[in-house]
Design a protein around this motif. Structure first.
Motif, short mmCIF file in Angstrom:
data_model
loop_
_atom_site.label_atom_id
_atom_site.label_comp_id
_atom_site.label_asym_id
_atom_site.label_seq_id
_atom_site.Cartn_x
_atom_site.Cartn_y
_atom_site.Cartn_z
N GLY A 142 26.12 77.34 49.64
CA GLY A 142 26.88 78.18 50.56
C GLY A 142 28.25 77.63 50.86
N CYS A 153 24.02 82.02 46.12
CA CYS A 153 25.26 81.52 46.70
C CYS A 153 25.83 82.49 47.73
CB CYS A 153 26.29 81.26 45.61
SG CYS A 153 25.92 79.84 44.55
N GLY A 157 26.17 81.44 51.54
CA GLY A 157 27.52 81.50 52.10
C GLY A 157 27.56 82.33 53.36
N ASN A 161 28.68 81.07 57.37
CA ASN A 161 29.65 81.67 58.28
C ASN A 161 28.98 82.34 59.48
OD1 ASN A 161 32.42 81.42 58.37
ND2 ASN A 161 32.79 83.55 57.79
#
Length: 252
Positions: A142, A153, A157, A161
């Protein structure tokens, strides 16, 4: 570690691997456990290690918001409160966007990001009462891209966040939200990989080896403890130094 004894912790993906190690460590520190997984048989085996007075198990698909809402309600009904949420459930299906299917994406996104959103959404009202905390299991995947893992991924990711955004939204109310970002960890899945694949990982890890699940669990335990009382919004690599590299090959 400070401030864990007597608290109630909900751990998803707790049947084996990192989740089971987190459960063991939190139990040792004195927590009461709500252990969640969709593999009921393995979950029951893990729970046998603990005093039945301090643990409950629930078969839950975290990609189903109704199941997650019921999960939180049942856990609070059993122990009276919720102090810690560890969003650890995850799946991995390798392949590029072209090589993987729409159903693969739905499975990965449903568990790896939707599950984190749903568990956090339904747990937060309880965590606000107790000024509790959340730790998400993200990944170094991530923080940067991998070959042949596009969907994974993307989902990890998003977790990275989301961790930052939730920390901003709920910090003033006293809820801390962090994530761990492991690299290669010795689990049932990775132990079955060909040795040459594991060797390639070890070449990229500064410490030259994969992590034990207990090493990730130690970091999670620190993050939920009072020893980490001024840490929030952190995506902490637990990667043996894998992300310290700029990506260039080792030539000496």
């Amino acid at each position: 570690m400070k401030g864990i004894e007597g608290k109630t912790a909900l751990v998803t993906g707790a049947a084996n691997g990192i989740g089971a190690a987190i459960a063991r460590r939190l139990y040792t520190e004195g927590a009461k456990l709500i252990l969640v997984d969709w593999n009921q048989e393995q979950l029951a085996q893990t729970a046998q290690q603990f005093d039945v007075q301090r643990v409950m198990t629930l078969k839950v698909d975290v990609s189903d918001p109704q199941q997650v809402e019921t999960m939180v309600a049942e856990g609070v009904n059993r122990f009276g409160q919720l102090d810690i949420l560890v969003n650890n459930a995850g799946v991995h299906i390798p392949g590029s966007v072209l090589e993987t299917s729409v159903e693969d994406w739905k499975k990965i996104s449903g568990v790896d990001i939707d599950g984190v959103v749903y568990c956090s959404k339904f747990a937060l009202p309880e965590l606000l009462k107790t000024k509790g905390c959340i730790v998400n299991t993200a990944s170094v995947s991530g923080l940067g891209g991998d070959w042949g893992a596009a969907f994974y991924c993307a989902a990890k990711g998003a977790v990275v966040n989301l961790t930052r955004a939730m920390a901003l939204d709920h910090g003033e109310a006293g809820v801390r939200i962090n994530a761990v970002c492991p690299s290669l960890v010795k689990t049932n899945m990775t132990n079955g990989w060909p040795q040459e694949v594991r060797d390639k990982f070890n070449e990229r890890i500064a410490l030259g080896r994969a992590a034990e699940p207990e090493e990730v669990a130690s970091v999670v335990t620190f993050l939920v403890s009072d020893d980490a009382s001024f840490l929030t919004g952190v995506n902490l690599p637990v990667d043996g130094g894998a992300t310290t590299s700029d990506g260039q090959p080792k030539i000496v």
